[in-house]
Design a protein around this motif. Structure first.
Motif, short mmCIF file in Angstrom:
data_model
loop_
_atom_site.label_atom_id
_atom_site.label_comp_id
_atom_site.label_asym_id
_atom_site.label_seq_id
_atom_site.Cartn_x
_atom_site.Cartn_y
_atom_site.Cartn_z
N PRO A 33 0.57 -0.85 0.49
CA PRO A 33 -0.20 -0.05 0.19
C PRO A 33 0.94 1.50 0.51
O PRO A 33 0.73 1.97 -0.98
CB PRO A 33 -1.40 -0.06 1.06
CG PRO A 33 -1.15 -1.72 2.28
CD PRO A 33 0.34 -1.94 0.94
N LEU A 36 1.65 1.96 -3.55
CA LEU A 36 1.22 2.14 -4.72
C LEU A 36 0.64 3.79 -4.22
O LEU A 36 0.23 4.69 -5.10
CB LEU A 36 -0.55 1.09 -4.75
CG LEU A 36 -0.01 0.03 -5.30
CD1 LEU A 36 -1.12 -1.36 -4.97
CD2 LEU A 36 0.67 -0.02 -6.81
N ASP A 37 0.15 4.05 -2.72
CA ASP A 37 -0.38 5.33 -2.17
C ASP A 37 0.62 6.21 -2.01
O ASP A 37 -0.38 7.23 -2.52
CB ASP A 37 -1.59 4.38 -1.51
CG ASP A 37 -2.33 4.15 -1.88
OD1 ASP A 37 -3.02 3.87 -2.98
OD2 ASP A 37 -2.94 3.50 -1.40
N SER A 43 1.55 0.22 -11.42
CA SER A 43 1.21 -0.65 -10.97
C SER A 43 2.46 -2.15 -11.45
O SER A 43 2.75 -2.97 -10.41
CB SER A 43 0.32 -0.78 -11.15
OG SER A 43 -0.25 -2.25 -10.98
N GLU A 101 -3.73 -1.11 -13.35
CA GLU A 101 -3.84 -1.26 -11.73
C GLU A 101 -4.99 -0.88 -10.93
O GLU A 101 -4.59 -1.80 -9.80
CB GLU A 101 -3.30 0.45 -11.98
CG GLU A 101 -2.90 1.05 -10.37
CD GLU A 101 -2.02 2.29 -10.35
OE1 GLU A 101 -2.54 2.65 -9.25
OE2 GLU A 101 -1.80 2.54 -11.90
N ARG A 105 -5.73 -3.85 -8.03
CA ARG A 105 -5.86 -3.24 -6.34
C ARG A 105 -7.28 -3.39 -5.70
O ARG A 105 -7.02 -3.94 -4.58
CB ARG A 105 -6.25 -1.68 -6.61
CG ARG A 105 -5.08 -0.91 -6.58
CD ARG A 105 -5.17 0.44 -6.94
NE ARG A 105 -3.60 2.01 -7.04
CZ ARG A 105 -3.69 2.12 -5.89
NH1 ARG A 105 -3.74 2.13 -5.29
NH2 ARG A 105 -2.67 3.81 -6.56
N ALA A 109 -6.84 -6.49 -2.35
CA ALA A 109 -7.61 -5.85 -1.59
C ALA A 109 -7.78 -6.51 -0.81
O ALA A 109 -8.43 -7.31 0.28
CB ALA A 109 -8.42 -4.75 -2.10
#
Length: 141
Positions: A33, A36-37, A43, A101, A105, A109
């Motif tokens: 995370p 990515l964030d 990705s 991507e 995700r 998740a």
């Protein structure tokens, strides 16, 4: 690349390794995370970066298990036997089935959220039900 992102990435990786390696996990799952964030790593680049993180962080945990004599059991053999096919199949799925991507995700998740909830509940349950053992006095030598 922005120097502050380099420092932030290094700090995040170092912090995760310091916190997770002593308990026997590499922490790469927690780095995902952040990559990515926070760092906005593209990705497709996340997968090899996490594999590299595992390669660097795992030997310390293996040394711990070796010192404790936990590397020779059937569980260790099963994990080693499943690792290579799992890595190959996972890489193929990641590159050919989940290249986008958004889909990646969602799958990440769907895999990580239940795992995190299970680990969190297990930790809370163990801390509530665990009763401290009294310390035994050490005999004089």
């Amino acid at each position: 690349m922005d120097p502050t992102l380099i420092v932030l990435g290094f700090t995040a990786g170092l912090s995760l390794a310091v916190l997770t390696a002593p308990v026997g996990i590499s922490g790469a799952v927690f780095l995902l995370p952040i990559q990515l964030d926070v760092l906005h790593v593209p990705s497709p680049a996340v997968t090899p970066t996490n594999l590299l993180f595992n390669v660097v962080a795992t030997p310390g945990a293996l040394l711990r298990y070796r010192r404790q004599g936990q590397l020779g059991g059937p569980l260790a053999r099963q994990l080693v036997a499943a690792t290579l096919p799992g890595v190959v199949i996972g890489a193929i799925i990641r590159v050919y089935v989940l290249p986008g991507e958004a889909v990646f995700r969602l799958v990440a998740a769907a895999v990580l959220l239940p795992l995190g909830v299970w680990l969190w509940r297990r930790t809370l349950t163990r801390s509530i039900t665990r009763t401290p053992r009294p310390l035994a006095p050490k005999p004089f030598s």
